[in-house]
Scaffold this active site. Structure first.
Site, PDB file in Angstrom:
ATOM      1  N   GLU A 125      68.371  54.188  32.546  1.00  0.00           N
ATOM      2  CA  GLU A 125      67.014  53.678  32.676  1.00  0.00           C
ATOM      3  C   GLU A 125      66.015  54.783  32.306  1.00  0.00           C
ATOM      4  OE1 GLU A 125      66.855  50.042  35.511  1.00  0.00           O
ATOM      5  OE2 GLU A 125      66.419  51.845  36.633  1.00  0.00           O
TER       6      GLU A 125
ATOM      7  N   ASN B 297      67.112  43.802  40.142  1.00  0.00           N
ATOM      8  CA  ASN B 297      66.610  44.753  41.139  1.00  0.00           C
ATOM      9  C   ASN B 297      65.235  44.260  41.576  1.00  0.00           C
ATOM     10  OD1 ASN B 297      65.648  46.918  42.584  1.00  0.00           O
ATOM     11  ND2 ASN B 297      65.543  48.328  40.833  1.00  0.00           N
TER      12      ASN B 297
HETATM   13  P1  PGA Z   1      61.792  46.744  34.946  1.00  0.00           P
HETATM   14  O1  PGA Z   1      62.576  47.611  36.045  1.00  0.00           O
HETATM   15  O2  PGA Z   1      62.797  45.749  34.385  1.00  0.00           O
HETATM   16  O3  PGA Z   1      60.696  46.061  35.703  1.00  0.00           O
HETATM   17  O4  PGA Z   1      61.317  47.674  33.904  1.00  0.00           O
HETATM   18  C1  PGA Z   1      63.917  48.004  35.856  1.00  0.00           C
HETATM   19  C2  PGA Z   1      64.385  48.859  36.994  1.00  0.00           C
HETATM   20  O5  PGA Z   1      63.605  49.688  37.485  1.00  0.00           O
HETATM   21  O6  PGA Z   1      65.540  48.744  37.438  1.00  0.00           O
END
Ligand code: PGA
Length: 247
Positions: free
Chosen positions: A164, A9
């Protein structure tokens, strides 16, 4: 065990040259056809065309980070699911906590977007996760269940769910593996209750500060079928190492 999905992402990061270089690098590394996982990149809308071009002849797939509920219409600045599909997307991230926060997206809106995505032939990656205060109050499973109930249309099978924890996104902090296992087991139970055996085919990703140093441990947890990766997906070596950590 389901084949793992490693999804990047990119959020609001990347200009053309760096984005294309990253995508080309991943396409090259997967060119031997030996990939142990499925690879997906979700760049900003502006890079869907060049990134899509860079991975066209590879196993790397592309996806969007959001879509509108309508197929077309007077919605300045928005993008429809059909437009994503038309650009070669197979997936779209929906209900990310940053959109829930920045744009006030409710569970009901996320559900409508999931329906729009499914209608356009996309696989939605629906994000759920508790805030730190909700976790501290012992409400994690209740919050996840409410988001599941309210953001996912009843019969939808062709979906991916990403757990998440909001407090783990971009912070370098991750839950204990027992806590990830507990949430994923709960989500699997909810899917089975709704979909029967088909609920076992829905991939459950973990997201939030996944990096090369913790990927092997996270990806080995029961019912973790892949990762949704933010920051570490912007560095080819790190993103690649996460895929290589798939058991
Ligand atoms: P991060 O973000 O790996 O930078 O913690 C993950 C996400 O928000 O999909």
């Amino acid at each position: 065990m389901l084949r793992k999905l490693i999804a990047g992402n990119w959020k609001m990061h990347g200009l053309r040259d760096e984005g294309v270089a990253l995508a080309e690098g991943l396409a090259q590394r997967t060119a031997d056809g030996q990939a142990a996982c499925d690879w997906l990149i979700c760049p900003p809308f502006t890079l869907l065309a060049p990134v899509g071009g860079a991975v066209r002849d590879s196993v790397v797939m592309i996806g969007g980070q959001n879509c509108h509920v309508a197929a077309a219409g007077p919605h300045t600045g928005d993008i429809s699911a059909a437009m994503l599909q038309d650009m070669g997307c197979g997936y779209v991230i929906l209900g990310h906590s940053e959109r829930r926060q920045d744009h006030g997206e409710s569970n009901a809106l996320v559900k409508a977007k999931v329906q729009a995505a499914l209608g356009a032939g996309l696989i939605p990656i629906v994000c759920v996760g508790e805030s730190e205060s909700q976790r501290d109050a012992g409400k994690t499973l209740a919050v996840i269940e409410e988001q599941f109930d309210e953001s996912l249309p009843g019969a939808a099978q062709s979906i991916v769910i990403a757990y998440e924890p909001v407090w783990a996104i971009g912070t370098g902090r991750t839950p204990a593996k027992e806590d990830v296992a507990e949430v994923h087991k709960h989500l699997r139970g909810l899917l089975r209750a709704r979909l029967g055996g088909a609920g076992d085919q829905v991939r459950l990703l973990y997201g939030g500060s996944v990096k090369p140093g913790n990927a092997a441990e996270l990806l080995a947890i029961d019912e973790v079928d892949g990762a949704l990766v933010g920051g570490a997906s912007l560095k080819l070596d790190d993103f690649w190492a996460i895929g290589e950590a798939c058991p």
